[in-house]
Design a protein around this motif. Structure first.
Motif, PDB file in Angstrom:
ATOM      1  N   PRO A  38      -0.108   7.147 -11.334  1.00 47.16           N
ATOM      2  CA  PRO A  38      -0.862   5.995 -11.832  1.00 47.16           C
ATOM      3  C   PRO A  38      -2.040   5.657 -10.928  1.00 47.16           C
ATOM      4  O   PRO A  38      -1.998   5.827  -9.730  1.00 47.16           O
ATOM      5  N   ASP A  39      -3.088   5.151 -11.564  1.00 45.22           N
ATOM      6  CA  ASP A  39      -4.303   4.773 -10.863  1.00 45.22           C
ATOM      7  C   ASP A  39      -3.959   3.863  -9.693  1.00 45.22           C
ATOM      8  O   ASP A  39      -3.392   2.794  -9.868  1.00 45.22           O
ATOM      9  N   PRO A  40      -4.279   4.271  -8.452  1.00 47.43           N
ATOM     10  CA  PRO A  40      -3.899   3.453  -7.299  1.00 47.43           C
ATOM     11  C   PRO A  40      -4.583   2.097  -7.260  1.00 47.43           C
ATOM     12  O   PRO A  40      -4.190   1.232  -6.516  1.00 47.43           O
ATOM     13  N   ILE A  41      -5.627   1.917  -8.073  1.00 46.29           N
ATOM     14  CA  ILE A  41      -6.284   0.620  -8.082  1.00 46.29           C
ATOM     15  C   ILE A  41      -5.448  -0.400  -8.833  1.00 46.29           C
ATOM     16  O   ILE A  41      -5.446  -1.587  -8.536  1.00 46.29           O
ATOM     17  N   ASP A  42      -4.691   0.078  -9.851  1.00 41.64           N
ATOM     18  CA  ASP A  42      -3.864  -0.830 -10.646  1.00 41.64           C
ATOM     19  C   ASP A  42      -2.450  -0.878 -10.092  1.00 41.64           C
ATOM     20  O   ASP A  42      -1.952   0.111  -9.567  1.00 41.64           O
ATOM     21  N   TYR A  45       5.619   9.699   0.984  1.00 39.10           N
ATOM     22  CA  TYR A  45       4.804   8.507   0.753  1.00 39.10           C
ATOM     23  C   TYR A  45       4.983   7.531   1.904  1.00 39.10           C
ATOM     24  O   TYR A  45       6.105   7.228   2.297  1.00 39.10           O
ATOM     25  N   GLN A  46       3.856   7.015   2.405  1.00 38.07           N
ATOM     26  CA  GLN A  46       3.879   6.007   3.450  1.00 38.07           C
ATOM     27  C   GLN A  46       3.631   4.639   2.817  1.00 38.07           C
ATOM     28  O   GLN A  46       2.618   4.421   2.155  1.00 38.07           O
ATOM     29  N   ALA A 104       0.842  -1.194   0.000  1.00 39.92           N
ATOM     30  CA  ALA A 104       0.000   0.000   0.000  1.00 39.92           C
ATOM     31  C   ALA A 104       0.876   1.241   0.000  1.00 39.92           C
ATOM     32  O   ALA A 104       1.913   1.285   0.671  1.00 39.92           O
ATOM     33  N   LYS A 105       0.465   2.236  -0.766  1.00 41.76           N
ATOM     34  CA  LYS A 105       1.126   3.538  -0.807  1.00 41.76           C
ATOM     35  C   LYS A 105       0.096   4.574  -0.375  1.00 41.76           C
ATOM     36  O   LYS A 105      -0.943   4.745  -1.024  1.00 41.76           O
TER      37      LYS A 105
END
Length: 712
Positions: free
Chosen positions: A135-139, A98-99, A65-66
């Motif tokens: 980029p889309d965080p879902i992909d 970014y975590q 996870a980001k």
């Protein structure tokens, strides 16, 4: 004792968890060390992320996870309680903070049980690229596997009939083209498992050599081939171990080995090939210091007593334990095992032919009784984050320079000898000419690799009883004392030269019989520490049962003089100062299968059978695996048919399964705390352990707790 200069053949899980409708919660993963600051180059940066779960319940899926959004997921194979890890490369296109967090899950149908790592925060600076949208965080972010340690995202199902994975042996990692060509011999081993009947060497993806093999599963297999280079460049090699039939070829590949071929002019500007490189100032320290890992907790050493551990060179291979994993802030001493001597080494030749060949290569052109690094690749060439390929010193030694800079309090000593590398020490002890060569060489060694803080002699054993039974004489006791005197004089001279202080220590048998050989009245005054190996008293080399690391003898102890108290009291009676004596803790267990003829519920009244399996060597198992598979936790009473036993006379722990008649003698938190109390009672110098990669933090924590050290 278990100090063999042999790389392990890999752990074999003893127990498989039964299938269950409900998924089990995996052990928590830990994000490995990584840089915290990155800079966008041409609008983006690839951030490598790796995680480890060292021991415990496995998962079959993991997520990265980001900033709380899943950006990557991968599948995993469950392998009992063994370690798991994964890695990917995260594409960042925008500056910011970014975590990152890894989640390890066990998915069973609609049920998903997960454990999360801590959060690692990274900062990215620089100018964003033309695409202002992340980029889309879902992909998933694009994947760029770690070039040092490839870790496929989803290897898919593993064919159980496939050959076991081969591994490259020691060889140069960089060769110099000084004429029209240069050759390099590439050797490989498969230590245990399904055999192949064919092997191939691939260079940059093309098969350049193949040869047939005789199959004798599950025994070891090996091979080698000399490769000729005629031009400079970087070459990737892979070994494919295959099972060939009339209609199919089933292969298992090794990890990639990269060989750099450079011109005779030497290193470039980045590496300091002109001699200007200074590891104290020029190494990239971005990733250091590293946080404590596994279950290690920070302690304040309020007593000032030694808390040491052995770190072994070969641990970077199958054990995947590197200098960055050492809990350095919780140690006062690191003993680096092992440094060999050139010359006649029959016990190494018998135990590890490939290690013997590597030593002979290192010793070419050097006089007998000189010291050298053993595995040049591991010690000086293996790449770590921050290294550049033409850096004059890389590998473990560069990492130890970094560790020393991050933790300047720590003492790092090269340990000379060990079980299979002690043969030349018998001559050093009694021959003044051999001793002079050795002392000049080891002093030059620690002068050259100046992160070292002294010398540890691990001669196993003065008087005999080591790996080569015919070695040893009555002259060894005086010879050991003379060696200590002359080493101390040489270290004193080096102190005048460098302005630093150097320690002299020796790892000695914890048995009274072997201790009695040494002229302690002449040796002890010149030594800083005598590390009593108060372990390996009993083991599966025979059927005699006893506590392998007992503090006191018990009523049914079969051999007199085989306990820590007996060894300490013997040295004290010989006039050795208490403050120079350190007790040894075992971060591993020794055990027997098929124990028979026990009485009164006491397994030690019986006779031992074969050695236990499932560790790196028959009869031996890491503490962290014993805790997970048989204890059920550091303070639990046992799992999987085992109970955790305690001998209150010997102050010793064990695990026992009366159904399978399996007995393992171990140190636990309880027994190690007893050792700490004993050290305080008798005002001894401290405690040390063999070996740090076998612990999960609980034994080292107990070493501090026993000495009364408070947590930070």
């Amino acid at each position: 004792m278990f100090k063999h200069a042999v790389k392990g053949c890999g752990g074999i899980s003893l127990l498989l968890l039964a299938a269950s409708i409900q998924a089990a919660t995996p052990n928590a993963p830990v994000i490995s060390w990584m840089a915290t600051d990155y800079t966008l180059q041409n609008g983006s940066v690839q951030v490598p992320v790796r995680w480890d779960m060292w021991w415990g319940t496995n998962g079959n899926k993991w997520y990265l996870a980001k900033n709380d959004s899943a950006v990557f997921n991968g599948s995993l194979s469950i392998n009992g309680q063994n370690a798991q890890n994964g890695s990917t490369s995260l594409l960042i296109t925008q500056p910011g903070s970014y975590q990152l967090q890894v989640t390890l899950c066990q998915v069973n149908g609609a049920t998903e049980e997960c454990a999360q790592s801590g959060i690692t925060t990274i900062n990215v600076s620089g100018n964003a690229g033309t695409d202002p949208v992340d980029p889309d965080p879902i992909d998933p972010d694009p994947i760029d596997p770690d070039p040092v340690d490839p870790d496929p995202v989803d290897p898919g199902p593993i064919d159980p009939t496939a050959p076991a994975k081969p591994a490259f042996g020691w060889s140069e990692n960089s060769v110099t083209l000084t004429g029209a060509s240069v050759s390099l011999n590439l050797a490989w081993n498969m230590w245990w498992g399904n055999n192949g009947n064919l092997w191939q060497l691939k260079q940059n993806g093309t098969v350049v050599h193949s040869a047939s093999l005789s199959s004798a599963s599950p025994a070891a297999q090996s091979g080698s081939h000399s490769v000729n280079f005629t031009s400079t460049g970087s070459y990737d090699f892979v070994i494919s171990l295959c099972q060939q039939s009339s209609d199919a070829l089933l292969c298992t590949d090794s990890d990639v080995k990269t060989v750099n071929v450079v011109s005779g002019s030497g290193g470039g500007a980045n590496g300091g090939g002109d001699g200007s490189f200074d590891p104290w100032t020029d190494l990239d320290m971005t990733a250091w210091p590293h946080p404590l890992k596994q279950n290690n907790v920070a302690y304040n050493n309020t007593t000032g007593k030694k808390v040491g551990a052995y770190f072994v060179e070969w641990g970077v291979y199958g054990r995947a334990f590197n200098a960055a994993d050492i809990p350095a802030q919780n140690l006062t001493h690191i003993y680096y095992g092992f440094i060999p001597l050139c010359g006649d080494n029959p016990s190494l030749q018998a135990a590890n032919p490939q290690g013997y060949a590597a030593l002979n290569s290192q010793c070419a052109g050097k006089p007998d009784y000189s010291v050298v690094v053993h595995d040049k690749f591991a010690a000086l060439e293996k790449g770590y984050p921050g290294d550049v390929w033409d850096q004059p010193i890389r590998g473990i030694f560069a990492e130890l320079y970094r560790l020393k800079q991050a933790h300047p309090h720590i003492k790092i000593l090269p340990s000379v000898g060990g079980w299979t590398l002690s043969d030349p020490l018998y001559q050093v002890g009694v021959d003044p000419a051999a001793r002079a060569v050795f002392i000049d060489s080891i002093i030059d060694f620690i002068r050259t690799y100046d992160f070292f803080d002294g010398i540890d002699i691990d001669w196993e054993f003065p008087g005999g009883g080591g790996a080569t039974p015919e070695l040893g004489s009555a002259l060894d006791g005086a010879g050991f004392a003379t060696l200590m005197q002359e080493l101390r004089a040489a270290l004193d001279a080096l102190e005048v030269e460098t302005g630093r202080e150097y320690e002299l220590a020796a790892a000695m048998s914890g048995g009274v019989e072997k201790l009695s050989v040494v002229d302690w009245e002449d040796a002890a005054p010149h030594m800083d520490y005598i590390n009593l190996m108060t372990y390996d008293y009993y083991g599966a080399w025979n059927g005699v049962l006893g506590h392998q690391t007992g503090l006191y003898p018990s009523p049914n102890s079969p051999i007199v003089g085989f306990s820590a108290d007996e060894a300490v009291q013997y040295l004290l009676n010989r006039g050795v100062p208490a403050g120079k004596i350190a007790l040894g803790a075992a971060m591993y267990g020794r055990g027997w299968q098929n124990v028979s003829d026990t009485t009164g519920g006491n397994p030690f009244t019986g006779t031992g059978g074969d050695g236990i399996t499932g560790g790196w060597e028959r009869g031996i198992m890491d503490y962290k695996k014993i805790e997970a598979d048989f204890m059920g936790g550091p303070d639990a009473s046992g799992v999987n048919g085992f109970t955790v036993g305690w001998d209150d006379t010997a102050k010793a722990s064990y695990v026992w399964n009366p159904t399978t008649n399996t007995l393992i003698s171990i140190d636990t938190k309880r027994s190690v705390r007893e050792k700490g109390a004993y050290i305080l009672q008798h005002q001894l110098g401290g405690i040390f352990a063999w070996e740090i990669d076998a612990d999960n933090g609980h034994i080292l924590n107990a070493m501090h707790e026993g000495l009364g050290h408070p947590q930070q």
